[in-house]
Structure formats: structure tokens, C-alpha cells
Design an enzyme around this catalytic site. Sequence first.
Site, PDB file in Angstrom:
ATOM      1  N   SER A 101      98.367 -19.327 -32.064  1.00 45.22           N
ATOM      2  CA  SER A 101      99.073 -19.700 -30.836  1.00 45.22           C
ATOM      3  C   SER A 101      98.128 -19.395 -29.606  1.00 45.22           C
ATOM      4  O   SER A 101      97.351 -18.373 -29.870  1.00 45.22           O
ATOM      5  CB  SER A 101     100.446 -18.942 -30.697  1.00 45.22           C
ATOM      6  OG  SER A 101     100.811 -19.238 -29.275  1.00 45.22           O
ATOM      7  N   TYR A 112     105.765 -11.966 -30.013  1.00 44.90           N
ATOM      8  CA  TYR A 112     105.255 -13.448 -30.774  1.00 44.90           C
ATOM      9  C   TYR A 112     103.668 -13.143 -30.600  1.00 44.90           C
ATOM     10  O   TYR A 112     102.972 -13.532 -31.835  1.00 44.90           O
ATOM     11  CB  TYR A 112     105.841 -14.479 -29.955  1.00 44.90           C
ATOM     12  CG  TYR A 112     105.470 -15.592 -30.107  1.00 44.90           C
ATOM     13  CD1 TYR A 112     105.520 -16.375 -31.656  1.00 44.90           C
ATOM     14  CD2 TYR A 112     104.646 -16.618 -29.647  1.00 44.90           C
ATOM     15  CE1 TYR A 112     105.018 -17.374 -31.888  1.00 44.90           C
ATOM     16  CE2 TYR A 112     104.088 -17.758 -29.757  1.00 44.90           C
ATOM     17  CZ  TYR A 112     104.134 -18.176 -31.018  1.00 44.90           C
ATOM     18  OH  TYR A 112     103.850 -19.360 -31.461  1.00 44.90           O
TER      19      TYR A 112
END
Length: 352
Positions: free
Chosen positions: A141, A166
Amino acid sequence: MERINLSGKTIFVTGAAGFIGSNLVKRLFKDVKNATIIGIDNMNDYYDVALKEFRLNDLGNGVPEDTRWIFVKGDIADKCTIDGIFEEYKPQVVVNLAAQAGVRYSITNPDAYIQSNLIGFYNILEACRHWPVEHLVYASSSSVYGSNKKVPYSTDDKVDNPVSLYAATKKSNELMAHAYSKLYNIPSTGLRFFTVYGPAGRPDMAYFGFTNKLRKGETIQIFNYGNCMRDFTYVDDIVEGVVRIMQGAPEKKNGEDGLPLPPYAVYNIGNNQPENLLNFVDILQQELIRAEVLPADYDFEAHKKLVPMQPGDVPTTYADTSALERDYGFKPSTSLREGLRAFAQWYKQFYG
């Protein structure tokens, strides 16, 4: 780079009912001949399960005659399930897209991220170790860049400052993959996706949430007073990048000491063109009016509020895609208006 012909291969896609996963499977149906494609998804209720079922049904209706499509409802955090799939089908190419997504959700529900993003990914790596694969491709990501000040973000940059759990789990995935590539000579490629959007996307993403609220006449909050820049990337461009990368695995070779060098790579997939959030929202509302999701006289100014930055967010995301262009001859190119128009038209059909 080792070229991989996907025709006739067994391909395992995790997160197959997810936004990117379902679009990838659909593309593989279209382009890969005589394939066996195994998909897995736990169908959790992080967002509306009806959307995941819609994507799955769409896949079920589009299976070509020469393709074997197997869907497993299961969790990659369950080692027995993953080992069972590898033992039975022996996939040659693995694309790991299953993950607990979202920056803000990781602040309130950290357990989900440890289970899916760390334990789940570990299970995939272990299976690739025991049942050797030709290429493991996995989703990382743009969040790994954290509070980096240098833009555009390059995969050569140091990324040791995550601002959310995350992001930390995604950086961990890259480190874990590197270790397994080094120890067991597993060709692996990580993909840092930048703000993916499009039809049947994730409702927790800003453009989808904004649309739901505007349709109900509620007020939308635009963070950092609208001074956020995001490298919005249309889902078809993401899928194009994934398919190209699946077919080019990092080469296995030895170093000067005679020991294997890790066949490991990481790429950005982003639009390489950050957009101001206020401009994004303006185009979105124009396209929602055009698609008749909102009435022509909608008072947009009365339904927006500029607010401070949220914890875990960053002001800018901006992908340096030069390595992707160099190695795979590809650069995302879908314009924001084109992408948001496709989303607005889909939204009108799906929600009426």
C-alpha cells in the site's frame, strides 16, 4: 526477469470477492486460456456483504468454457484452509489481495489487521515455501510511505515511519516476503497501490462514502480543510499493472558469494498525478448529477464541511511509477473524470 506464460496455469487469488480481486479474476477469465483459477474470500462484514455477493455473482456468470473457476469461502488466517488449497491444486502463480484494509479502522479494530495482514500473509508465504510457486504477487500500500516529505514517493525511499497500524502491517508484508525470497528462493513482487477507485468499489473509501451521504442529504466532511492531495488510481489501471507483473517474476540468480540473491521486487502502481481533494469532490458531484444520482439543482455547498486532518492520515500521496514503466512498459492513464463517470453510472444502476 523471468517471463511467465499464464495460459494453462493454476492461479490462486486471495480476496477474490474484494474490489481489486474480483476485477482481477474477471480480467483473467478474459485473457488467460485454459486456466484453473481458485479464489478465496472470507466474505466478512467490514462493509456491505451484498456488494461482495454482487461481485461474486458477476464472476459466476462470466466463466469461460475453457476455464476452471473454484471459489472457496474461507479465511487466509486459517492455516489448514490455505495448506489444503495448496496441497489439492498446487497453484503456480499466487496473487495475495486479501487483507483488512483501511487506515481509520485499524485504530479501532487492530486485531483484524494482525489476523489477516500478518498471520494470513504468513500462511501464504509458508504454503509458497512448501509447494513452490513460480511467482507470488501481493498487495502492499502507498500507506507505507507514512509521513515522508519527499514526493513523488519512490520505492527507493526509506519507509520506516508508518502513521497507522495498517501501514505497519503492509510494510511488514514486504519485509516478510523479502525474508522468504532470500531463504527459500521464492520469486515475490509487492505492489504499493495508490487510492484505488471505480465501480463496485469499497464503501469505506471517500468517494463512495461521499456519494452515500450526499444522496441522503447529509453533510460530507473534507479533511485537512480540503488541502489533501491523493494519487487516485482507477481500478482497471491497477488490474492492468497486476496482470503484467504476474507475467514477469524477479529472476533467480546467485550473488558473488555463490548464495542466492532474493528474487524480490516492489513497485508503485499509481496515477502519477495527485489531485486536490476539493477538485476531486467537485468532479464527483458533477458526475453524480450527470448520472442522475443527485438532482440537477443539488445545493452542494450546503452539504460540505471543511475539517482538520484525521489521525493516521497523510496530506499527500504521489506515486513515482518510473520503475513500472521501465520494467513493464505500463503507466496508469485513466483520467479522474472518466473514472468517476464510470463509478456514478454503476452507482445509479446498483442503488437505483
